[in-house]
Design an enzyme around this catalytic site. Structure first.
Site, PDB file in Angstrom:
ATOM      1  N   ASP A  97       0.769  -1.275   0.030  1.00  0.00           N
ATOM      2  CA  ASP A  97       0.072  -0.002  -0.210  1.00  0.00           C
ATOM      3  C   ASP A  97       0.824   1.313   0.118  1.00  0.00           C
ATOM      4  O   ASP A  97       1.966   1.289   0.496  1.00  0.00           O
ATOM      5  CB  ASP A  97      -0.803   0.114   1.281  1.00  0.00           C
ATOM      6  CG  ASP A  97      -2.116   0.902   1.165  1.00  0.00           C
ATOM      7  OD1 ASP A  97      -3.162   0.120   1.448  1.00  0.00           O
ATOM      8  OD2 ASP A  97      -2.221   2.036   0.589  1.00  0.00           O
TER       9      ASP A  97
ATOM     10  N   LYS B 282     -11.061   6.041  -5.445  1.00  0.00           N
ATOM     11  CA  LYS B 282     -12.238   5.429  -5.191  1.00  0.00           C
ATOM     12  C   LYS B 282     -13.555   6.357  -5.305  1.00  0.00           C
ATOM     13  O   LYS B 282     -14.770   6.378  -5.152  1.00  0.00           O
ATOM     14  CB  LYS B 282     -12.777   4.284  -4.464  1.00  0.00           C
ATOM     15  CG  LYS B 282     -12.591   4.823  -3.100  1.00  0.00           C
ATOM     16  CD  LYS B 282     -13.268   4.162  -2.106  1.00  0.00           C
ATOM     17  CE  LYS B 282     -13.668   4.620  -1.034  1.00  0.00           C
ATOM     18  NZ  LYS B 282     -14.672   4.106   0.035  1.00  0.00           N
TER      19      LYS B 282
ATOM     20  N   SER C 197     -16.888  -3.175  -9.213  1.00  0.00           N
ATOM     21  CA  SER C 197     -18.031  -2.412  -8.675  1.00  0.00           C
ATOM     22  C   SER C 197     -19.158  -2.663  -9.351  1.00  0.00           C
ATOM     23  O   SER C 197     -19.429  -2.722 -10.500  1.00  0.00           O
ATOM     24  CB  SER C 197     -17.567  -0.781  -8.525  1.00  0.00           C
ATOM     25  OG  SER C 197     -18.713  -0.220  -8.277  1.00  0.00           O
TER      26      SER C 197
ATOM     27  N   THR D  93     -21.232  -0.305 -10.064  1.00  0.00           N
ATOM     28  CA  THR D  93     -21.258   0.787 -10.644  1.00  0.00           C
ATOM     29  C   THR D  93     -21.214   0.513 -12.363  1.00  0.00           C
ATOM     30  O   THR D  93     -21.851   1.267 -13.028  1.00  0.00           O
ATOM     31  CB  THR D  93     -20.125   1.788 -10.496  1.00  0.00           C
ATOM     32  OG1 THR D  93     -20.623   3.151 -10.728  1.00  0.00           O
ATOM     33  CG2 THR D  93     -18.755   1.557 -11.030  1.00  0.00           C
TER      34      THR D  93
ATOM     35  N   TYR E 191     -14.200   6.857 -12.619  1.00  0.00           N
ATOM     36  CA  TYR E 191     -14.122   5.956 -11.717  1.00  0.00           C
ATOM     37  C   TYR E 191     -14.674   4.862 -12.222  1.00  0.00           C
ATOM     38  O   TYR E 191     -14.000   3.875 -12.051  1.00  0.00           O
ATOM     39  CB  TYR E 191     -14.483   6.509 -10.374  1.00  0.00           C
ATOM     40  CG  TYR E 191     -15.008   5.230  -9.581  1.00  0.00           C
ATOM     41  CD1 TYR E 191     -13.862   4.698  -8.762  1.00  0.00           C
ATOM     42  CD2 TYR E 191     -16.185   5.005  -9.415  1.00  0.00           C
ATOM     43  CE1 TYR E 191     -14.304   3.605  -8.111  1.00  0.00           C
ATOM     44  CE2 TYR E 191     -16.617   3.708  -8.532  1.00  0.00           C
ATOM     45  CZ  TYR E 191     -15.441   3.141  -7.790  1.00  0.00           C
ATOM     46  OH  TYR E 191     -15.755   2.029  -7.095  1.00  0.00           O
TER      47      TYR E 191
ATOM     48  N   LYS F 277     -13.098   1.133 -13.569  1.00  0.00           N
ATOM     49  CA  LYS F 277     -13.711  -0.487 -13.270  1.00  0.00           C
ATOM     50  C   LYS F 277     -13.890  -1.215 -14.666  1.00  0.00           C
ATOM     51  O   LYS F 277     -13.498  -2.281 -14.499  1.00  0.00           O
ATOM     52  CB  LYS F 277     -14.943  -0.302 -12.346  1.00  0.00           C
ATOM     53  CG  LYS F 277     -14.570   0.308 -11.173  1.00  0.00           C
ATOM     54  CD  LYS F 277     -13.602  -0.317 -10.265  1.00  0.00           C
ATOM     55  CE  LYS F 277     -13.234   0.176  -8.972  1.00  0.00           C
ATOM     56  NZ  LYS F 277     -11.955  -0.350  -8.305  1.00  0.00           N
TER      57      LYS F 277
ATOM     58  N   ASP G 177     -26.614   9.665  -9.372  1.00  0.00           N
ATOM     59  CA  ASP G 177     -27.035   8.820  -8.511  1.00  0.00           C
ATOM     60  C   ASP G 177     -28.006   7.864  -9.232  1.00  0.00           C
ATOM     61  O   ASP G 177     -28.939   8.385  -9.888  1.00  0.00           O
ATOM     62  CB  ASP G 177     -27.682   9.076  -6.984  1.00  0.00           C
ATOM     63  CG  ASP G 177     -27.102   9.298  -6.157  1.00  0.00           C
ATOM     64  OD1 ASP G 177     -25.713   8.677  -6.068  1.00  0.00           O
ATOM     65  OD2 ASP G 177     -27.266  10.071  -5.209  1.00  0.00           O
TER      66      ASP G 177
HETATM   67  C1  UD1 Z   1     -20.858   5.113  -4.864  1.00  0.00           C
HETATM   68  C2  UD1 Z   1     -20.607   4.468  -6.379  1.00  0.00           C
HETATM   69  C3  UD1 Z   1     -19.841   3.242  -6.340  1.00  0.00           C
HETATM   70  C4  UD1 Z   1     -18.898   3.309  -5.473  1.00  0.00           C
HETATM   71  C5  UD1 Z   1     -19.202   3.510  -4.250  1.00  0.00           C
HETATM   72  C6  UD1 Z   1     -17.998   3.703  -3.352  1.00  0.00           C
HETATM   73  C7  UD1 Z   1     -22.100   5.388  -8.136  1.00  0.00           C
HETATM   74  C8  UD1 Z   1     -23.539   5.199  -8.706  1.00  0.00           C
HETATM   75  N1  UD1 Z   1     -21.922   4.620  -6.894  1.00  0.00           N
HETATM   76  O1  UD1 Z   1     -22.169   4.242  -4.520  1.00  0.00           O
HETATM   77  O2  UD1 Z   1     -19.694   2.886  -7.840  1.00  0.00           O
HETATM   78  O3  UD1 Z   1     -18.217   1.848  -5.529  1.00  0.00           O
HETATM   79  O4  UD1 Z   1     -19.788   4.790  -4.018  1.00  0.00           O
HETATM   80  O5  UD1 Z   1     -17.429   4.921  -3.353  1.00  0.00           O
HETATM   81  O6  UD1 Z   1     -21.442   6.196  -8.489  1.00  0.00           O
HETATM   82  N2  UD1 Z   1     -26.679   9.211   0.310  1.00  0.00           N
HETATM   83  C9  UD1 Z   1     -27.375  10.154   1.137  1.00  0.00           C
HETATM   84  N3  UD1 Z   1     -26.655  11.245   1.772  1.00  0.00           N
HETATM   85  C10 UD1 Z   1     -25.438  11.175   1.716  1.00  0.00           C
HETATM   86  C11 UD1 Z   1     -24.697   9.898   1.248  1.00  0.00           C
HETATM   87  C12 UD1 Z   1     -25.321   9.020   0.299  1.00  0.00           C
HETATM   88  O7  UD1 Z   1     -28.802  10.215   1.027  1.00  0.00           O
HETATM   89  O8  UD1 Z   1     -24.805  11.868   2.799  1.00  0.00           O
HETATM   90  C13 UD1 Z   1     -27.273   8.257  -0.378  1.00  0.00           C
HETATM   91  C14 UD1 Z   1     -27.084   8.230  -1.856  1.00  0.00           C
HETATM   92  O9  UD1 Z   1     -27.938   9.160  -2.757  1.00  0.00           O
HETATM   93  C15 UD1 Z   1     -27.471   6.612  -2.335  1.00  0.00           C
HETATM   94  C16 UD1 Z   1     -27.101   6.104  -1.111  1.00  0.00           C
HETATM   95  O10 UD1 Z   1     -27.201   7.151   0.200  1.00  0.00           O
HETATM   96  O11 UD1 Z   1     -28.921   6.718  -2.729  1.00  0.00           O
HETATM   97  C17 UD1 Z   1     -25.897   5.357  -1.146  1.00  0.00           C
HETATM   98  O12 UD1 Z   1     -24.945   6.359  -1.522  1.00  0.00           O
HETATM   99  P1  UD1 Z   1     -23.251   6.018  -1.254  1.00  0.00           P
HETATM  100  O13 UD1 Z   1     -22.688   5.472  -0.016  1.00  0.00           O
HETATM  101  O14 UD1 Z   1     -22.516   7.344  -1.728  1.00  0.00           O
HETATM  102  O15 UD1 Z   1     -22.919   4.946  -2.530  1.00  0.00           O
HETATM  103  P2  UD1 Z   1     -23.280   4.756  -3.972  1.00  0.00           P
HETATM  104  O16 UD1 Z   1     -23.646   6.109  -4.428  1.00  0.00           O
HETATM  105  O17 UD1 Z   1     -24.565   3.772  -4.322  1.00  0.00           O
END
Ligand code: UD1
Length: 342
Positions: free
Chosen positions: A34, A87, A127, A129, A152, A156, A301
């Site tokens: 790392d 990431k 991922s 994603t 990103y 992947k 999203d």
């Molecule tokens: C994102 C990436 C994914 C990546 C992962 C780790 C996309 C579509 N997905 O996942 O590829 O591997 O991050 O970095 O780009 N949320 C809130 N408030 C917050 C944060 C998040 O409401 O403060 C919601 C988001 O809108 C989402 C869910 O929580 O609906 C999960 O979000 P998050 O943890 O950021 O993951 P992903 O966006 O699914």
């Protein structure tokens, strides 16, 4: 049995450190590489504390091929799990070259050096994603990948393609890509967990930091999506379960049980959970109230994505076991430990 060694690149980080623990507990020797660019030596110390093994750590940037090659000279591993990558989705849109340079170059070096040194098995951290906004849910491994919406996500997809082509072309190389859904939680010992730098971009670290008083208020990004409660649906996979999927992939490769030179598996629970449901479960199991508000949708999203896990269940002999409740308890235990909260 002859002991086998696995190189874990990015092994000081969140998923890498949990995976190192499961490999060691299963009897593998592990070498952690790392450059600590987005992690901390405490990740390695946590692995050592949990396992009681003085796991070797090499501070190296996988993009530096010469330095990386030294590791192949020094250690006789036959398998590598390549986690080392950037990431952050938003950052990758703002500075795509940072992501292409780091994520692609380090992976190309892994493949080249594995060939050069006569090593065989590569597990790549992919991922969900790669599916983007899927046409049918849940997604299977055969579900079409959509054009990536961030650099990103593109790295992947590109690394998956590199692994597919390399394992197809070179007799010696076998590849497995694991497509992670949303990894959350921490080790039950609370000795390792997620350590985001700066303001967390992901939901669960934002929740735990809000509960700890480090952040004022969680913003829920959108309550007007076409879902039951209006918030997005995701498949939240416990970090220890995810780590065990890597162990299953390594076992499959080292025991010669792969069905093809390149395989892809979804690693999720198969269950869709909304943002509101996750927040409410967190409050309930940890017996606290979270300060949150509804905010506008976050750009980029997807509405919903969750895994069909049948292939991983059957072929890897793996399935997610820890409940969402236990996982969210572990996330809070970890945050409390980091913040010195009793
Ligand atoms: C994102 C990436 C994914 C990546 C992962 C780790 C996309 C579509 N997905 O996942 O590829 O591997 O991050 O970095 O780009 N949320 C809130 N408030 C917050 C944060 C998040 O409401 O403060 C919601 C988001 O809108 C989402 C869910 O929580 O609906 C999960 O979000 P998050 O943890 O950021 O993951 P992903 O966006 O699914």
């Amino acid at each position: 049995m002859e002991r086998k060694t696995v190189l874990v690149s990015g092994g000081a980080g969140y998923i890498g450190s949990h995976t190192a623990v499961e490999l060691i507990n299963a009897g593998y020797d592990v070498v952690i590489a790392d450059n600590l660019s987005n992690s901390d030596i405490s990740g390695v110390e946590g692995v050592r504390a949990i396992t009681g093994v003085d796991v070797p750590f090499v501070n190296v940037d996988c993009c530096d091929k010469q330095a990386f090659a030294q590791l192949f000279e020094q250690y006789n591993f036959d398998s590598v799990i390549h986690f080392a990558a950037y990431k952050a989705v938003g950052e990758s849109v703002a500075d795509p070259m940072k992501y292409y340079r780091n994520n692609l170059l380090s992976f190309i070096n892994v493949v080249d050096l594995m060939r050069q040194y006569g090593r065989h098995n590569i597990v790549f951290s992919s991922s969900a994603t790669v599916y983007g906004e899927a046409d049918t849910l849940p997604v299977t491994e055969a579900t079409e990948r959509k054009a990536a919406t961030s650099a990103y996500g593109n790295t992947k997809q590109m690394c998956e393609d590199i692994l597919r082509d390399a394992s197809g072309a070179y007799e010696q190389i076998n590849g497995i890509a694991l497509r992670y859904f949303n990894p959350i939680g921490a080790h039950p010992s609370a000795l390792i967990g997620e350590l985001p730098r700066g303001v967390p971009q992901n939901l669960v670290p934002y929740i735990t930091q809000t509960a700890a008083g480090v952040r004022e208020c969680l913003s829920i990004f959108g309550d007007d999506y076409p879902t039951e409660d209006g918030s997005c649906l995701r498949d939240y996979i416990d970090i220890v379960d995810l780590a065990k999927a890597h162990l299953a992939a390594i076992n499959r490769m080292t025991e010669g049980r792969c069905n093809a030179k390149y395989e892809v598996f979804n690693v999720g629970t198969g269950r869709a959970v909304s943002v509101f449901e996750l927040v409410k479960t967190f409050e309930k199991v940890n017996n606290l109230k979270l300060n949150y508000k509804v905010a506008p949708r976050r750009q980029g999203d997807v509405v919903a994505v969750w895994a069909d896990t049948a292939l991983a269940n059957k072929e890897l002999g793996w399935q997610a076991e820890r409940s969402l409740e236990d996982t969210l308890r572990s996330a809070w235990e970890w945050e409390k430990r980091v913040r010195n909260i009793k």
